[in-house]
Design an enzyme around this catalytic site. Structure first.
Site, PDB file in Angstrom:
ATOM      1  N   LYS A 281       0.825  -1.093   0.241  1.00  0.00           N
ATOM      2  CA  LYS A 281      -0.355  -0.274   0.057  1.00  0.00           C
ATOM      3  C   LYS A 281       0.672   1.190  -0.404  1.00  0.00           C
ATOM      4  O   LYS A 281       1.603   1.441   0.966  1.00  0.00           O
ATOM      5  CB  LYS A 281      -0.569  -0.069   1.264  1.00  0.00           C
ATOM      6  CG  LYS A 281      -1.762   1.595   1.337  1.00  0.00           C
ATOM      7  CD  LYS A 281      -2.863   1.737   2.667  1.00  0.00           C
ATOM      8  CE  LYS A 281      -3.178   1.957   2.419  1.00  0.00           C
ATOM      9  NZ  LYS A 281      -4.494   1.629   3.804  1.00  0.00           N
ATOM     10  N   GLU A 285      -3.260   7.483   1.907  1.00  0.00           N
ATOM     11  CA  GLU A 285      -4.078   7.300   3.469  1.00  0.00           C
ATOM     12  C   GLU A 285      -2.695   7.352   4.393  1.00  0.00           C
ATOM     13  O   GLU A 285      -2.748   6.980   5.560  1.00  0.00           O
ATOM     14  CB  GLU A 285      -4.645   6.098   3.817  1.00  0.00           C
ATOM     15  CG  GLU A 285      -6.333   5.708   3.701  1.00  0.00           C
ATOM     16  CD  GLU A 285      -7.236   5.020   3.932  1.00  0.00           C
ATOM     17  OE1 GLU A 285      -8.447   5.293   4.152  1.00  0.00           O
ATOM     18  OE2 GLU A 285      -6.385   3.898   4.247  1.00  0.00           O
ATOM     19  N   ASP A 359     -15.324   2.289  -1.033  1.00  0.00           N
ATOM     20  CA  ASP A 359     -14.752   1.513  -0.086  1.00  0.00           C
ATOM     21  C   ASP A 359     -15.249   0.362   0.806  1.00  0.00           C
ATOM     22  O   ASP A 359     -15.691   0.584   1.234  1.00  0.00           O
ATOM     23  CB  ASP A 359     -14.192   2.304   0.650  1.00  0.00           C
ATOM     24  CG  ASP A 359     -12.956   2.100   1.881  1.00  0.00           C
ATOM     25  OD1 ASP A 359     -12.399   0.830   1.247  1.00  0.00           O
ATOM     26  OD2 ASP A 359     -12.908   2.813   3.055  1.00  0.00           O
ATOM     27  N   GLU A 387     -16.283  -4.415   7.782  1.00  0.00           N
ATOM     28  CA  GLU A 387     -15.644  -2.608   8.243  1.00  0.00           C
ATOM     29  C   GLU A 387     -17.167  -2.105   7.828  1.00  0.00           C
ATOM     30  O   GLU A 387     -17.653  -1.275   9.214  1.00  0.00           O
ATOM     31  CB  GLU A 387     -14.360  -2.060   7.520  1.00  0.00           C
ATOM     32  CG  GLU A 387     -14.413  -0.520   8.019  1.00  0.00           C
ATOM     33  CD  GLU A 387     -13.346  -0.138   7.583  1.00  0.00           C
ATOM     34  OE1 GLU A 387     -13.450   1.113   6.720  1.00  0.00           O
ATOM     35  OE2 GLU A 387     -12.764  -1.067   6.403  1.00  0.00           O
TER      36      GLU A 387
END
Length: 698
Positions: A281, A285, A359, A387
């Site tokens: 990644k 973020e 997402d 999530e």
């Protein structure tokens, strides 16, 4: 007659068949077991077949003397007289596929490799568990996808980002000396559904896992997993050369950085000779990446790929990127950063793309990158852990979502260019294919925190093996292996599972609403949130509710995100009349008075969808209660309590969201929708500072 179970054995609880007639039939058919080959994998297959048959037939210490002898072995190890009769059929298998064939007085489970034999062994036992015929067998099955991988978002301190089933399985402090028996049970469960890779560490990675202190711990796990065909992968922090290597830069074009990664990869392979590679990644973020040095994703991915190539390792480079500097539409950024580089990535790079462009929402349209990069290896990433779907307290059967995405048509090469064909490589003859699922597994005794969420792990594995399978068939298969084979009960349990995914969409984000959950923990509704530091972190950014209507305009009159799809798909989404209503507010800002196909106004239709979601959970409860005498007491009571939480929280989502949106619509709730029990201010005031699954600070 029911028995207590805590769920630890998952779908491999080889309990004795209660149907006496079927039991006698199987006992008359299954004879001695003969295995050929002495690899560790064949030893596991032998143990599995003995344990499975003895449990299912209730013949623990009794001699099997049925009609068919069971023969296990890879083609090269079988007796020549048997192998010669199977050689032509085996040509149609790949290296992990298997053949189960009955002829003469044998049932032969064979393959080109021992891991194929193990996969075939689990398939044969599944037939017994699900009460299918074992006469006249001729099953030829190979996985359609190369990399079938679980991503564990597990941290070195044993916390799990977006984890809802306890702590991480990996006890790093006690490894490598202390090897928990659960590690092998984990590998065995994955092998039973064809998963062949596991990424042990969080995508928000810690460079320490690449140090010798941790590599010897990773080696201990890899040694346990190897006989089950389960390769180990690690997340690679892009700034590792600085953090653990003593360099002053991590620039992927810097010669010292390239040498550091080359040396590090060589070191890893001295510990783990079959190491799978890295998941990365980068520049997302707050994570470091090549863009920190003015480079692009190609530069970063190819640099790592060159280090791994001599060992046949791969780089799985995540496409989940978005920036606070691009405030037009977060949904567009991954496409914008990656698609212009189609064809530039090395052959051992595979770009890992989330199933939708935002997402892991309860529903999203398929990601536009699928179908837009014919010259690049792409793998799809699903989130098995929930999530955005109530964590482990809500029963949501996610293979229904996976199936919906796989069946979506990209029109890359005309009608029928489904996402499944993009992912299995058949559309463009890709070098590597893959599917990843963010794990929902933890230290809870039942592994997933909710008995029914085991089905999401199971169903992910089945669809990763074959993305063309039917999610309802998978549900029935799991129910029969996990709960019961009684037809009426199987149908009721399957009904609950199949209804559950649409129910969660209805009571959380109907008609294309998305990303309206509360901050941080993502637990519960928060459509009012507007004060976060980055615009695209705020729910108001996504629903854009005002007095005129609600929804995000992604047509040419808005962000024009639809232009990233093939023209046929874009045309469908751009037109209010042809846009599927399930995606309506994803692509359009729609007036409150707009007439839906049902004849209801948007406001009434939205409210009725929220109510329908609540009603569907109530129906799930009612169906479950009918099964009290068919399910063991422990699981019945535990699921019953969790369904009560889900029902309460479905009403919370309905009431909080409708009160919030009603400020803008200024319309009454339609008949059939219950009035909220509290005020909007009450729902806004709720705080959950210790909700599970919160992302740790890095």
């Amino acid at each position: 007659m029911t028995y207590a179970t805590d769920g630890y054995k998952l779908w491999m609880d080889y309990k004795t068949i209660s149907d006496s007639a079927l039991l006698k039939e199987y006992q008359s058919l299954i004879g001695s077991v003969q295995t050929y080959g002495n690899s560790e994998t064949m030893k596991k297959a032998t143990t599995e077949i003995y344990n499975g048959i003895s449990g299912i037939l209730g013949m623990k210490n009794q001699k099997l003397d049925g009609k068919f002898s069971i023969i296990l072995g890879s083609y090269n190890n079988l007796p020549k007289t048997i192998a010669q009769q199977l050689s032509q059929e085996l040509e149609n298998l790949n290296e992990e596929g298997y053949l189960i064939k009955s002829f003469s007085n044998h049932i032969v489970i064979t393959a080109k490799t021992d891991i194929g034999v193990l996969y075939g062994t689990f398939n044969f036992l599944k037939r017994l568990q699900t009460h299918q015929s074992i006469e006249n067998l001729n099953i030829l099955d190979s996985p359609k996808i190369d990399l079938r991988i679980l991503n564990h978002w597990d941290n070195l301190d044993r916390t799990v980002e977006r984890g809802y089933a306890g702590f991480s399985l990996w006890n790093w402090h006690q490894l490598p000396e202390y090897k928990d028996a659960r590690y092998e049970d984990y590998a065995r469960a994955n092998a039973s559904i064809g998963i062949n890779g596991t990424v042990l560490t969080n995508v928000n990675s810690n460079a320490l896992v690449l140090t010798p202190q941790y590599l010897e711990k990773v080696k201990a796990l890899a040694d346990i997993f190897r006989p089950y065909g389960l390769k180990v992968y690690l997340t690679a922090r892009f700034s590792a050369p600085i953090e653990i290597g003593g360099l002053t830069t991590a620039d992927p074009l810097d010669a010292n950085v390239k040498a550091w990664w080359k040396n590090k990869v060589e070191e890893i392979y001295t510990y783990i000779p079959d190491f799978g590679g890295f998941l990365v990644k980068a520049n997302s973020e707050g994570q470091p990446g090549p863009q920190n040095y003015g480079r692009n994703h190609v530069d970063g991915a190819n640099m790592m790929a060159e280090a791994l190539a001599p060992f046949n390792g791969v780089v799985m480079w995540r496409a989940f990127v978005y920036s606070e500097h691009d405030t037009t539409d977060r949904a567009k950024q991954a496409y914008s950063e990656f698609v212009p580089h189609d064809g530039e990535f090395q052959d051992n790079v595979i770009i890992q793309v989330k199933n939708g462009p935002i997402d892991f929402q309860p529903r999203e349209p398929f990601h536009p990158m699928f179908g837009a990069m014919p010259n690049t290896n792409l793998m799809i990433e699903f989130q098995i852990t929930q999530e955005y779907m109530g964590g482990a307290t809500h029963l949501v059967y996610q293979p229904k979502l996976f199936e919906e995405v796989f069946e979506s048509d990209t029109y890359q090469k005309g009608k029928g260019s489904t996402v499944a064909k993009v992912i299995d490589g058949s559309l463009d003859n890709k070098k590597i294919t893959g599917v990843a699922g963010v794990s929902n597994i933890g230290t809870d005794r039942n592994w997933t925190g909710h008995h029914f969420l085991q089905a999401n792990w199971y169903g992910f594995g089945r669809l990763a093996w074959n993305p063309y399978l039917n999610s309802e068939d998978i549900a029935k298969e799991w129910v029969r292996m996990t709960f019961t084979n009684k037809e009426e009960s199987v149908n009721k349990l399957t009904d609950i599972m199949i209804a559950s995914r649409e129910a969660v969409v209805n009571y959380m984000t109907p008609l294309g609403l998305h990303h309206i959950m509360a901050t941080g923990h993502h637990y519960g509704p928060g459509p009012w949130v507007s004060d976060l530091s980055r615009p695209e972190w705020n729910p108001v950014y996504y629903h854009k509710a005002d007095n005129n209507g609600v929804g995000f305009d992604r047509t040419p009159s808005g962000s024009n995100a639809t232009a990233q799809y093939a023209p046929e798909v874009a045309t469908m989404f751009n037109n209010l009349e042809t846009c599927p209503e399930q995606d309506l507010l994803w692509f359009h800002h729609v007036p409150w008075t707009y007439k839906l196909k049902s004849g209801h106004t948007l406001w009434d239709g939205l409210a009725l969808k929220y109510q329908k979601g609540v009603n569907e959970v109530a129906e799930m409860q009612a169906t479950w209660n009918q099964l009290e005498n068919e399910v063991d007491t422990q699981r019945f009571n535990e699921v019953n309590m969790l369904l009560s939480i889900q029902y309460k929280e479905a009403k919370w989502w309905r009431d909080a969201c409708l009160l919030y949106f009603q400020q803008f619509s200024k319309m009454k709730l339609p008949q059939g929708v219950e009035e909220p029990k509290h005020t909007l201010e009450y729902y806004k005031s709720l705080q959950f500072p210790y909700a599970p699954g919160i992302r740790p600070q890095w």
